[in-house]
Design an enzyme around this catalytic site. Sequence first.
Site, short mmCIF file in Angstrom:
data_model
loop_
_atom_site.label_atom_id
_atom_site.label_comp_id
_atom_site.label_asym_id
_atom_site.label_seq_id
_atom_site.Cartn_x
_atom_site.Cartn_y
_atom_site.Cartn_z
N HIS A 12 0.96 -1.39 -0.14
CA HIS A 12 0.15 -0.19 0.43
C HIS A 12 0.76 0.96 -0.09
O HIS A 12 1.32 1.18 0.53
CB HIS A 12 -0.88 -0.02 1.54
CG HIS A 12 -2.12 1.08 1.46
ND1 HIS A 12 -2.23 2.44 1.30
CD2 HIS A 12 -3.53 0.91 0.92
CE1 HIS A 12 -3.43 2.59 0.96
NE2 HIS A 12 -4.27 1.77 0.56
N ASP B 183 -7.95 -5.15 -0.17
CA ASP B 183 -8.72 -5.84 -1.26
C ASP B 183 -7.84 -7.89 -0.41
O ASP B 183 -8.65 -8.41 -1.49
CB ASP B 183 -8.02 -5.63 -2.53
CG ASP B 183 -8.53 -4.34 -2.82
OD1 ASP B 183 -7.68 -3.48 -2.98
OD2 ASP B 183 -9.64 -3.62 -2.97
#
Length: 432
Positions: free
Chosen positions: A306, A363
């Site tokens: 991320h 996700d």
Amino acid sequence: MSKTAKLELESKSLTLPVVVGSEGEHGIDISTLRQQTGYITLDDGYGNTGSCSSKITFIDGDKGILQYRGYPIEELALKSTFVETAYLLIYGELPTVAQLNHFSNLLTENEMLHENMKRHFESFPPSAHPMAILSSMINATSCYHPRLMEGYKAENFTLQAARLISKVRTIAAYSYRQARGFPIIYPKTTYKYTANFLHMLFSQPYRDYELKPEVVRALDLIFLLHADHEQNCSTSTVRMIASSQANLFACAAGGVCALWGPLHGGANQAVIEMLEDIHKSGDDGSRFIAAAKDKTSGKRLMGFGHRVYKNYDPRAKIIKEQCDKLLSVLHINDPLLDIAKHLEEAALRDSYFVERKLYPNVDFYSGIIMRAIGIPPEMFTVIFAIGRMPGWIANYKEIAETQGSRIYRPRQIYTGPTIRHFVPLEQRTQKA
Ligand code: SDX
């Protein structure tokens, strides 16, 4: 005494103001840099650049903190609902009973699409990706409500926001049904937001879908956890479009397109496809981990890493717990969940991932829940978009209501050919 930053540039010494946020974030205000020095800054991917000040969502990537309007995501996940959290993000405060009822009733009153829109759905091939349908049908929807095509006006905003939040759910369900040749299922005014979506997805004319409370709660939580996330790629896109004073529906359609990419919201679909490939190949995940570390393989551990979180994404933690709960309630034993857990354990022990601070993001596990509910992978990013709609709307409202907000127009450093002059066609020789 307000803080400043000094910049030594050639013979000049520049003092730039420092902006300090309510959570202690520091930013150097360079809004006069070009005017004072002729210089601009350069920051590929904007990893070091703040595009705005915002009061909506706070993330501390090092500590794995996420707060919507100051409320920790863990508390909202435990005690709130998607619609209540949507209200919080958009209006800045948790609603009273009257406010929540009014907002919820507006969603109910605006859940239908204009009947003529069915013709648009029928014109898509069954193989059309639902994100392509969603982005185009959001703009198509606004064509049936001229007031929705107008730019921001305080008196129109709440109705526009309610219509967008409510109708994206109906558009998503219609695209799912249309792709399978199923008849359209109309919403029921007696159902609340997420239950109605499941009803429109999975009911049949001869039998209503059985709404298990655990399934409704799990999907509502998925929407809530995706509701906003600071200046991510799609939200920044929405703000970029909003800065030109385009209407809310145009901004949302642009947000859907940005979200679609596999590096962003498309990752949830890519994770399940990755897990299915690993499962089919009989790999226990070790081979895939090795490939994900090998830059020449073209593979990445999807759902990992991320730009902001250099710690466990708090949303991933909540979703992972929810996976175990839901699968046991539904008596599902999904081998992909075991593979996902094995991949996580292996990666978090592997120096490649540890050194780069790559952890599971939102996700990584979300697709397991959607799969257990019966939502197909090509719809996963649509689910993400439905969840993210309140965050996009809140950012649209924030920029529209900011006095003196200017059109977003970044600069560049040009590296192309310097000036040259036109050569007539007959004189152009093929350069070796
Ligand atoms: C979302 O921004 C948001 O807030 C987004 C989001 C939201 O709610 O809106 O949180 C939702 O988009 C989550 C992210 C979903 N995407 C994925 O899961 C795709 C896989 N992840 C990556 O592609 C990547 O981690 C990104 C895109 C998420 C972040 O990319 P960055 O910040 O540009 O980092 P990078 O690509 O420069 O990677 C840094 C290093 C590189 O290695 P080195 O060059 O240092 O050797 O880490 C490696 C990368 O190769 N790396 C990975 C990896 N992610 C980064 N290596 C293997 N597998 C991965 N998943």
